[in-house]
Scaffold this active site. Structure first.
Site, PDB file in Angstrom:
ATOM      1  N   ASP A  61       0.730  -1.323  -0.090  1.00 11.32           N
ATOM      2  CA  ASP A  61       0.018  -0.030  -0.028  1.00 11.32           C
ATOM      3  C   ASP A  61       0.913   1.033   0.038  1.00 11.32           C
ATOM      4  O   ASP A  61       1.426   1.334   0.980  1.00 11.32           O
ATOM      5  CB  ASP A  61      -0.816   0.045   1.267  1.00 11.32           C
ATOM      6  N   PHE A  93     -10.717  11.142  -8.383  1.00 11.82           N
ATOM      7  CA  PHE A  93     -12.281  11.123  -8.167  1.00 11.82           C
ATOM      8  C   PHE A  93     -13.005  11.045  -9.215  1.00 11.82           C
ATOM      9  O   PHE A  93     -12.944  11.788 -10.286  1.00 11.82           O
ATOM     10  CB  PHE A  93     -12.398  12.553  -7.282  1.00 11.82           C
ATOM     11  N   VAL A  95     -16.226  12.565 -11.652  1.00 13.24           N
ATOM     12  CA  VAL A  95     -16.366  13.931 -11.923  1.00 13.24           C
ATOM     13  C   VAL A  95     -17.662  14.389 -11.149  1.00 13.24           C
ATOM     14  O   VAL A  95     -18.001  15.365 -10.578  1.00 13.24           O
ATOM     15  CB  VAL A  95     -16.920  14.082 -13.301  1.00 13.24           C
ATOM     16  N   SER A 138       0.327  10.925 -16.894  1.00 15.66           N
ATOM     17  CA  SER A 138      -0.949  11.045 -17.678  1.00 15.66           C
ATOM     18  C   SER A 138      -0.808  12.261 -18.740  1.00 15.66           C
ATOM     19  O   SER A 138      -0.073  13.131 -18.340  1.00 15.66           O
ATOM     20  CB  SER A 138      -2.261  11.196 -17.022  1.00 15.66           C
ATOM     21  N   ALA A 191      -7.234  18.737  -9.616  1.00 12.37           N
ATOM     22  CA  ALA A 191      -6.241  18.098  -8.595  1.00 12.37           C
ATOM     23  C   ALA A 191      -5.540  16.960  -9.173  1.00 12.37           C
ATOM     24  O   ALA A 191      -4.555  16.620  -9.180  1.00 12.37           O
ATOM     25  CB  ALA A 191      -7.099  17.631  -7.271  1.00 12.37           C
ATOM     26  N   TYR A 192      -6.436  16.205  -9.781  1.00 11.55           N
ATOM     27  CA  TYR A 192      -5.853  15.097 -10.518  1.00 11.55           C
ATOM     28  C   TYR A 192      -4.441  15.489 -11.360  1.00 11.55           C
ATOM     29  O   TYR A 192      -3.363  14.990 -11.739  1.00 11.55           O
ATOM     30  CB  TYR A 192      -6.482  14.119 -11.529  1.00 11.55           C
ATOM     31  N   GLY A 193      -4.872  16.393 -12.169  1.00 16.79           N
ATOM     32  CA  GLY A 193      -3.892  16.953 -13.183  1.00 16.79           C
ATOM     33  C   GLY A 193      -2.774  17.395 -12.606  1.00 16.79           C
ATOM     34  O   GLY A 193      -1.510  17.331 -13.096  1.00 16.79           O
ATOM     35  N   VAL A 194      -3.060  18.476 -11.605  1.00 14.48           N
ATOM     36  CA  VAL A 194      -1.891  18.590 -10.827  1.00 14.48           C
ATOM     37  C   VAL A 194      -0.605  17.750 -10.280  1.00 14.48           C
ATOM     38  O   VAL A 194       0.260  17.634 -10.055  1.00 14.48           O
ATOM     39  CB  VAL A 194      -2.135  19.875  -9.709  1.00 14.48           C
ATOM     40  N   THR A 231     -10.889   1.195 -17.785  1.00 13.83           N
ATOM     41  CA  THR A 231     -10.615   0.761 -16.352  1.00 13.83           C
ATOM     42  C   THR A 231     -11.783   1.387 -15.505  1.00 13.83           C
ATOM     43  O   THR A 231     -12.513   2.323 -15.958  1.00 13.83           O
ATOM     44  CB  THR A 231      -9.523   1.014 -15.911  1.00 13.83           C
TER      45      THR A 231
HETATM   46  P1  NDP Z   1      -7.885   1.733 -11.873  1.00 10.36           P
HETATM   47  O1  NDP Z   1      -8.642   2.565 -10.772  1.00 10.36           O
HETATM   48  O2  NDP Z   1      -8.455   0.394 -12.619  1.00 10.36           O
HETATM   49  O3  NDP Z   1      -6.666   1.020 -10.932  1.00 10.36           O
HETATM   50  C1  NDP Z   1      -5.721   1.655  -9.907  1.00 10.36           C
HETATM   51  C2  NDP Z   1      -5.056   0.937  -9.097  1.00 10.36           C
HETATM   52  O4  NDP Z   1      -4.341   1.508  -8.331  1.00 10.36           O
HETATM   53  C3  NDP Z   1      -5.783  -0.300  -8.321  1.00 10.36           C
HETATM   54  O5  NDP Z   1      -5.029  -1.671  -8.464  1.00 10.36           O
HETATM   55  C4  NDP Z   1      -5.768   0.396  -6.939  1.00 10.36           C
HETATM   56  O6  NDP Z   1      -5.770  -0.569  -5.946  1.00 10.36           O
HETATM   57  C5  NDP Z   1      -4.241   0.815  -7.032  1.00 10.36           C
HETATM   58  N1  NDP Z   1      -4.108   1.774  -5.838  1.00 10.36           N
HETATM   59  C6  NDP Z   1      -4.718   2.955  -5.508  1.00 10.36           C
HETATM   60  N2  NDP Z   1      -4.210   3.469  -4.517  1.00 10.36           N
HETATM   61  C7  NDP Z   1      -3.451   2.648  -4.162  1.00 10.36           C
HETATM   62  C8  NDP Z   1      -2.387   2.494  -3.013  1.00 10.36           C
HETATM   63  N3  NDP Z   1      -2.451   3.478  -1.841  1.00 10.36           N
HETATM   64  N4  NDP Z   1      -1.393   1.588  -3.001  1.00 10.36           N
HETATM   65  C9  NDP Z   1      -1.363   0.708  -3.922  1.00 10.36           C
HETATM   66  N5  NDP Z   1      -2.210   0.666  -4.705  1.00 10.36           N
HETATM   67  C10 NDP Z   1      -3.080   1.614  -4.927  1.00 10.36           C
HETATM   68  O7  NDP Z   1      -6.940   2.775 -12.613  1.00 10.36           O
HETATM   69  P2  NDP Z   1      -6.177   2.705 -13.912  1.00 10.36           P
HETATM   70  O8  NDP Z   1      -5.756   1.095 -14.126  1.00 10.36           O
HETATM   71  O9  NDP Z   1      -7.009   3.242 -15.117  1.00 10.36           O
HETATM   72  O10 NDP Z   1      -4.867   3.548 -13.743  1.00 10.36           O
HETATM   73  C11 NDP Z   1      -3.694   3.154 -13.446  1.00 10.36           C
HETATM   74  C12 NDP Z   1      -2.869   4.227 -13.664  1.00 10.36           C
HETATM   75  O11 NDP Z   1      -2.750   4.636 -14.814  1.00 10.36           O
HETATM   76  C13 NDP Z   1      -3.046   5.428 -12.841  1.00 10.36           C
HETATM   77  O12 NDP Z   1      -1.917   5.875 -12.058  1.00 10.36           O
HETATM   78  C14 NDP Z   1      -3.722   6.422 -13.396  1.00 10.36           C
HETATM   79  O13 NDP Z   1      -3.585   7.722 -13.103  1.00 10.36           O
HETATM   80  C15 NDP Z   1      -3.111   6.154 -14.841  1.00 10.36           C
HETATM   81  N6  NDP Z   1      -3.892   6.551 -15.978  1.00 10.36           N
HETATM   82  C16 NDP Z   1      -4.979   5.944 -16.297  1.00 10.36           C
HETATM   83  C17 NDP Z   1      -5.735   6.440 -17.538  1.00 10.36           C
HETATM   84  C18 NDP Z   1      -6.764   5.724 -17.928  1.00 10.36           C
HETATM   85  O14 NDP Z   1      -7.289   6.104 -18.879  1.00 10.36           O
HETATM   86  N7  NDP Z   1      -7.303   4.738 -17.259  1.00 10.36           N
HETATM   87  C19 NDP Z   1      -5.164   7.459 -18.422  1.00 10.36           C
HETATM   88  C20 NDP Z   1      -3.923   7.954 -17.907  1.00 10.36           C
HETATM   89  C21 NDP Z   1      -3.051   7.524 -16.863  1.00 10.36           C
HETATM   90  P3  NDP Z   1      -7.450  -0.965  -5.248  1.00 10.36           P
HETATM   91  O15 NDP Z   1      -8.140  -1.838  -6.350  1.00 10.36           O
HETATM   92  O16 NDP Z   1      -7.127  -1.328  -4.222  1.00 10.36           O
HETATM   93  O17 NDP Z   1      -8.216   0.568  -5.142  1.00 10.36           O
END
Ligand code: NDP
Length: 275
Positions: A61, A93, A95, A138, A191-194, A231
Site C-alpha cells: 500500500d 475522483f 466527476v 498521464s 487536482a488529478y492534473g496537478v 478501467t
Molecule cells: P484503476 O482505478 O483501474 O486501478 C488503480 C490501481 O491503483 C488499483 O489497483 C488500485 O488498488 C491501485 N491503488 C490505488 N491506491 C493505491 C495505494 N495507496 N496503494 C497501492 N495501490 C493503490 O485505474 P487505472 O488502471 O485506469 O490507472 C492506473 C494508472 O494509470 C493510474 O496511475 C492512472 O492515473 C493512470 N492513467 C490512467 C488512464 C486511463 O485512461 N485509465 C489515463 C492516464 C493515466 P485498489 O483496487 O485496491 O483500489
C-alpha cells in the site's frame, strides 16, 4: 547471476494488472503483482495463473510507509535489489463526486504524488545497474502544465528545479486548494492534473539525479501516459483496452540493455512528448 525482478504497484486491476500480464510474458525473471489489499491481490494473481502465467505477490500500500519499507526490505533481502519498478498505482475522483475541491486535492496528491514519491525515495537506492523505472503519469499532466501560470510553468519545465522545491509547490497547491485560493496561486481547477504534473516533473528531476550520481549504471527512468484506457478509473467509453494501455509502460520497462534513451522524458504511444 541472481534472478531478475520486476515490481508493479496497483497490480490487482486495470492497467496495472495488464502490465503484470505483459511482463509475465516478456520479462526474464520474477514478476511481482503488488496490491494494497491482500484479497484483491491474491484474486488477481489467481486470474493470471489461470491464464498459465506465474506472477508472484507482495502486499504494498503506497499510502502506508510501513508497507513500503517492508516491501523494500523484502526485495533487498531476496533479490539484492530491483531491476524494474513500475509505479502504476493511482486514484482519481469521479466527476460527480461532491467532495470539496480542497479535500479532493489533499487525497489525490497524497496517493498520486506524495506516496509515489515515498516509493521512489525507498526504492531508488535498490534499483540495480541497467534498471528501469517507469512512473505512470498521464497526458493530463501536460495539459495541466499548460494551464498553470507562466511562473509555475517556468518552474516545472526548468532544469534546476529541485525535489524539495517541487514538494513545496505540490504542498502549496493543496494548502491553497483547501483555502479556495488555488486560482490566485496560478493553478488550474484539477487536482488529478496537478498530481500528475508533479509526478512527471519528479520523474525528470530523479532522472537528472541518476545521470549525475550514477552515470555508469545505465538506469533509465521515465514518466509515461498509457493512453485513455477502459478501467474502473476511466470508464467503459475509453478507446484502449487495459492490455493496449500497458504497451508504453512495458516498452519503457523493457528498454534493452545498453539503451541510453529515453531517459527523464514523458512518453506516450512509445514516443517522447514535448514538456
Ligand atoms: P484503476 O482505478 O483501474 O486501478 C488503480 C490501481 O491503483 C488499483 O489497483 C488500485 O488498488 C491501485 N491503488 C490505488 N491506491 C493505491 C495505494 N495507496 N496503494 C497501492 N495501490 C493503490 O485505474 P487505472 O488502471 O485506469 O490507472 C492506473 C494508472 O494509470 C493510474 O496511475 C492512472 O492515473 C493512470 N492513467 C490512467 C488512464 C486511463 O485512461 N485509465 C489515463 C492516464 C493515466 P485498489 O483496487 O485496491 O483500489
Amino acid at each position: 547471476m541472481s534472478t531478475r525482478v520486476a515490481i508493479v504497484t496497483g497490480g490487482n486491476k486495470g492497467i496495472g494488472l495488464a502490465i503484470v500480464r505483459a511482463l509475465c510474458k516478456q520479462f526474464q525473471g520474477d514478476v511481482y503483482l503488488t496490491a494494497r489489499d491482500f484479497g484483491r491481490g491474491q484474486e488477481a494473481v489467481e486470474s493470471l495463473t489461470s491464464e498459465g502465467l506465474k506472477p508472484l505477490f507482495q502486499q504494498l500500500d503506497i499510502n502506508d510507509l510501513n508497507s513500503i519499507t517492508a516491501a523494500a526490505a523484502f526485495f533487498k533481502e531476496k533479490y539484492g535489489g530491483v531491476d524494474v519498478l513500475i509505479n502504476n498505482a493511482g486514484i482519481a475522483f469521479k466527476v460527480a463526486d461532491t467532495t470539496p475541491f480542497g479535500g479532493q486535492a489533499e487525497v489525490t496528491l497524497k496517493t498520486n504524488f506524495f506516496s509515489t514519491r515515498d516509493m521512489l525515495t525507498h526504492f531508488m537506492p535498490l534499483i540495480k545497474a541497467a534498471g528501469r523505472v517507469v512512473n505512470v503519469s498521464s497526458f493530463v499532466s501536460c495539459r495541466t502544465l499548460n494551464n498553470c501560470s507562466p511562473e509555475l510553468q517556468q518552474r516545472f519545465r526548468s532544469e534546476d528545479i529541485t525535489e524539495d522545491e517541487l514538494v513545496a509547490l505540490m504542498q502549496k497547491f493543496v494548502d491553497e486548494a483547501k483555502r479556495g485560493e488555488h486560482k490566485q496561486g496560478g493553478w488550474p481547477e484539477t487536482a488529478y492534473g496537478v498530481s500528475k504534473t508533479g509526478l512527471t516533473t519528479l520523474s525528470m528531476i530523479l532522472a537528472r539525479r541518476l545521470s549525475k550520481e550514477r552515470p555508469n549504471d545505465g538506469i533509465l527512468l521515465n514518466a509515461c501516459c498509457p493512453g485513455w484506457v477502459r478501467t474502473d478509473m476511466a470508464g467503459p467509453k475509453a478507446p484502449k483496452s487495459p492490455d493496449e494501455g500497458a504497451i508504453t509502460p512495458v516498452y519503457l520497462a523493457l528498454l534493452p540493455p545498453g539503451a541510453t534513451e529515453p531517459h527523464g522524458k514523458f512518453v506516450s504511444d512509445k514516443e517522447v512528448q514535448p514538456w
